[in-house]
Scaffold this motif. Structure first.
Motif, PDB file in Angstrom:
ATOM      1  N   ASP A 114       0.757  -1.126   0.021  1.00 47.17           N
ATOM      2  CA  ASP A 114      -0.207   0.025  -0.217  1.00 47.17           C
ATOM      3  C   ASP A 114       0.697   1.387  -0.064  1.00 47.17           C
ATOM      4  N   GLU A 115       2.153   1.264  -0.443  1.00 47.00           N
ATOM      5  CA  GLU A 115       2.769   2.360  -0.490  1.00 47.00           C
ATOM      6  C   GLU A 115       2.456   3.508  -0.957  1.00 47.00           C
ATOM      7  N   GLU A 116       1.972   3.444  -2.397  1.00 43.54           N
ATOM      8  CA  GLU A 116       1.298   4.528  -3.028  1.00 43.54           C
ATOM      9  C   GLU A 116       0.012   5.188  -2.268  1.00 43.54           C
ATOM     10  N   LEU A 117      -0.720   4.287  -1.895  1.00 39.87           N
ATOM     11  CA  LEU A 117      -1.922   4.828  -0.952  1.00 39.87           C
ATOM     12  C   LEU A 117      -1.423   5.526   0.256  1.00 39.87           C
ATOM     13  N   ARG A 118      -0.458   4.921   1.061  1.00 42.38           N
ATOM     14  CA  ARG A 118      -0.049   5.431   2.260  1.00 42.38           C
ATOM     15  C   ARG A 118       0.856   6.826   1.957  1.00 42.38           C
ATOM     16  N   ARG A 119       1.332   7.069   0.619  1.00 44.15           N
ATOM     17  CA  ARG A 119       2.146   8.230   0.384  1.00 44.15           C
ATOM     18  C   ARG A 119       0.934   9.553   0.772  1.00 44.15           C
ATOM     19  N   GLU A 120      -0.486   9.390   0.595  1.00 41.95           N
ATOM     20  CA  GLU A 120      -1.616  10.211   0.854  1.00 41.95           C
ATOM     21  C   GLU A 120      -1.224  10.716   2.040  1.00 41.95           C
ATOM     22  N   TYR A 121      -1.127   9.887   3.083  1.00 37.18           N
ATOM     23  CA  TYR A 121      -1.175  10.285   4.665  1.00 37.18           C
ATOM     24  C   TYR A 121       0.191  11.264   4.839  1.00 37.18           C
ATOM     25  N   TYR A 122       1.067  11.171   4.094  1.00 33.07           N
ATOM     26  CA  TYR A 122       2.202  12.244   4.278  1.00 33.07           C
ATOM     27  C   TYR A 122       2.362  13.387   3.139  1.00 33.07           C
ATOM     28  N   ARG A 123       1.400  13.339   2.006  1.00 24.96           N
ATOM     29  CA  ARG A 123       1.319  14.546   1.166  1.00 24.96           C
ATOM     30  C   ARG A 123       0.781  15.569   1.572  1.00 24.96           C
ATOM     31  N   TYR A 124      -0.210  15.577   2.543  1.00 25.23           N
ATOM     32  CA  TYR A 124      -0.798  16.651   3.020  1.00 25.23           C
ATOM     33  C   TYR A 124       0.068  17.397   3.958  1.00 25.23           C
ATOM     34  N   LYS A 125       0.906  16.656   4.851  1.00 23.30           N
ATOM     35  CA  LYS A 125       1.993  17.253   5.659  1.00 23.30           C
ATOM     36  C   LYS A 125       3.132  17.996   4.811  1.00 23.30           C
ATOM     37  N   LEU A 126       3.544  17.563   3.829  1.00 25.64           N
ATOM     38  CA  LEU A 126       4.326  18.009   2.855  1.00 25.64           C
ATOM     39  C   LEU A 126       3.711  19.354   2.430  1.00 25.64           C
ATOM     40  N   ALA A 127       2.357  19.389   1.800  1.00 28.75           N
ATOM     41  CA  ALA A 127       1.793  20.341   1.128  1.00 28.75           C
ATOM     42  C   ALA A 127       2.025  21.535   2.418  1.00 28.75           C
ATOM     43  N   ALA A 128       1.536  21.119   3.651  1.00 20.97           N
ATOM     44  CA  ALA A 128       1.487  22.219   4.745  1.00 20.97           C
ATOM     45  C   ALA A 128       2.833  22.954   4.887  1.00 20.97           C
ATOM     46  N   VAL A 129       3.886  22.467   4.551  1.00 21.88           N
ATOM     47  CA  VAL A 129       5.362  22.937   4.632  1.00 21.88           C
ATOM     48  C   VAL A 129       5.480  23.951   3.325  1.00 21.88           C
ATOM     49  N   VAL A 130       5.248  23.107   2.171  1.00 14.21           N
ATOM     50  CA  VAL A 130       5.358  23.958   0.910  1.00 14.21           C
ATOM     51  C   VAL A 130       4.534  25.239   1.098  1.00 14.21           C
ATOM     52  N   ASP A 131       3.063  25.174   1.557  1.00 14.01           N
ATOM     53  CA  ASP A 131       2.645  26.423   1.749  1.00 14.01           C
ATOM     54  C   ASP A 131       3.113  27.718   2.555  1.00 14.01           C
ATOM     55  N   GLY A 132       3.684  26.944   3.895  1.00 15.55           N
ATOM     56  CA  GLY A 132       4.304  27.768   4.533  1.00 15.55           C
ATOM     57  C   GLY A 132       5.532  28.419   3.972  1.00 15.55           C
ATOM     58  N   GLN A 133       6.392  27.719   3.122  1.00 17.91           N
ATOM     59  CA  GLN A 133       7.445  28.465   2.331  1.00 17.91           C
ATOM     60  C   GLN A 133       7.011  29.350   1.327  1.00 17.91           C
ATOM     61  N   GLU A 134       5.997  28.931   0.678  1.00 14.78           N
ATOM     62  CA  GLU A 134       5.366  30.015  -0.120  1.00 14.78           C
ATOM     63  C   GLU A 134       5.095  31.188   0.371  1.00 14.78           C
ATOM     64  N   HIS A 135       4.338  31.100   1.823  1.00 10.41           N
ATOM     65  CA  HIS A 135       4.039  32.332   2.358  1.00 10.41           C
ATOM     66  C   HIS A 135       5.226  33.215   3.173  1.00 10.41           C
ATOM     67  N   GLY A 136       6.283  32.383   3.166  1.00  8.60           N
ATOM     68  CA  GLY A 136       7.401  32.925   4.012  1.00  8.60           C
ATOM     69  C   GLY A 136       7.462  32.969   5.488  1.00  8.60           C
ATOM     70  N   THR A 137       6.680  31.968   5.739  1.00 12.58           N
ATOM     71  CA  THR A 137       6.563  31.685   7.457  1.00 12.58           C
ATOM     72  C   THR A 137       7.452  30.398   7.544  1.00 12.58           C
ATOM     73  N   VAL A 138       7.972  29.641   6.638  1.00 14.39           N
ATOM     74  CA  VAL A 138       8.641  28.572   6.815  1.00 14.39           C
ATOM     75  C   VAL A 138      10.081  28.552   5.937  1.00 14.39           C
ATOM     76  N   THR A 139      11.202  28.359   6.454  1.00 20.45           N
ATOM     77  CA  THR A 139      12.735  28.483   6.047  1.00 20.45           C
ATOM     78  C   THR A 139      12.713  27.855   4.508  1.00 20.45           C
ATOM     79  N   THR A 140      13.087  28.140   3.428  1.00 18.64           N
ATOM     80  CA  THR A 140      13.431  27.533   2.149  1.00 18.64           C
ATOM     81  C   THR A 140      14.800  26.862   2.113  1.00 18.64           C
ATOM     82  N   SER A 141      15.365  27.087   3.265  1.00 25.76           N
ATOM     83  CA  SER A 141      17.009  26.600   3.304  1.00 25.76           C
ATOM     84  C   SER A 141      16.912  25.153   3.371  1.00 25.76           C
ATOM     85  N   ILE A 142      15.718  24.452   3.855  1.00 26.55           N
ATOM     86  CA  ILE A 142      15.498  23.136   4.011  1.00 26.55           C
ATOM     87  C   ILE A 142      14.604  22.847   3.012  1.00 26.55           C
ATOM     88  N   ASP A 143      14.827  21.789   2.206  1.00 25.87           N
ATOM     89  CA  ASP A 143      13.795  21.430   1.081  1.00 25.87           C
ATOM     90  C   ASP A 143      12.483  20.938   1.848  1.00 25.87           C
TER      91      ASP A 143
END
Length: 195
Positions: A114-143
């Protein structure tokens, strides 16, 4: 008298979490899970298939529970440290998930069920970081992918290796528990802090 199918499945899943967390997928048996659940092993096979399928099902359920219990939408609006503290609390209260994930890493070589299905549990967490980076509230010095992995590691590693925590830190008391949580929160904030 009607058979309580859902109740029986729940008992099997609960027993499987306990047994797999304690012994891993290779170290436990369907018979032991069935005995712990108070059912015959044919019920386990009928409802969940073989032992590997049951392990995958249990882990998928446990990941869904943590995703529901500790949601995050955007680190542009939410504090990374607060999120890390909530994840820490979840693992402290339910250390079985960390153990199940460690057993999975040992038992499966390469891609997990179920690896591909389970990736969904992590994608929204990754999206939360990306959104923070895009809004300047989270560093972009770490991917973003590395940052969320590090934050989750900070929060979960205490229960993943309690023996190391015990050897390196003070004896586990309420005060030490609070100190550990505070360190997780502060470390996550520092990791995510913009320059």
């Amino acid at each position: 008298m009607a058979w309580d199918t859902e109740g029986t499945k729940r008992k099997i899943r609960e027993a499987a979490v306990r047994e797999f967390a304690a012994h891993g997928p290779d170290g436990t048996t369907v018979e032991r899970i069935a005995r712990s659940a108070g059912v015959n092993k044919e019920r386990v096979y009928n409802y969940f298939g073989d032992k590997r399928s049951l392990f995958s099902h249990v882990l998928r359920d446990e990941l869904a529970k943590v995703a529901q219990a500790v949601p995050v939408e955007s680190f542009a609006k939410e504090d990374v440290g607060d999120y890390a503290g909530r994840v820490y609390d979840y693992h402290r209260e339910r250390p079985e998930l960390a153990r199940l994930l460690r057993w999975e890493g040992l038992a499966f070589d390469g891609e997990v069920p179920d690896e591909e299905l389970r990736r969904e549990y992590y994608r929204y967490k990754l999206a939360a970081v990306v959104d923070g980076q895009e809004h300047g509230t989270v560093t972009t010095s770490i991917d973003a992918d590395h940052l969320i992995f590090l934050v989750l590691s900070l929060a979960g590693w205490w229960t993943a290796v309690p023996q190391v925590a015990r050897m390196l830190t003070q004896p586990l008391t309420e005060e030490e528990e609070a100190r550990r949580r505070a360190s997780v929160v502060e470390a996550a904030r520092r990791l995510a802090r913009t320059p």
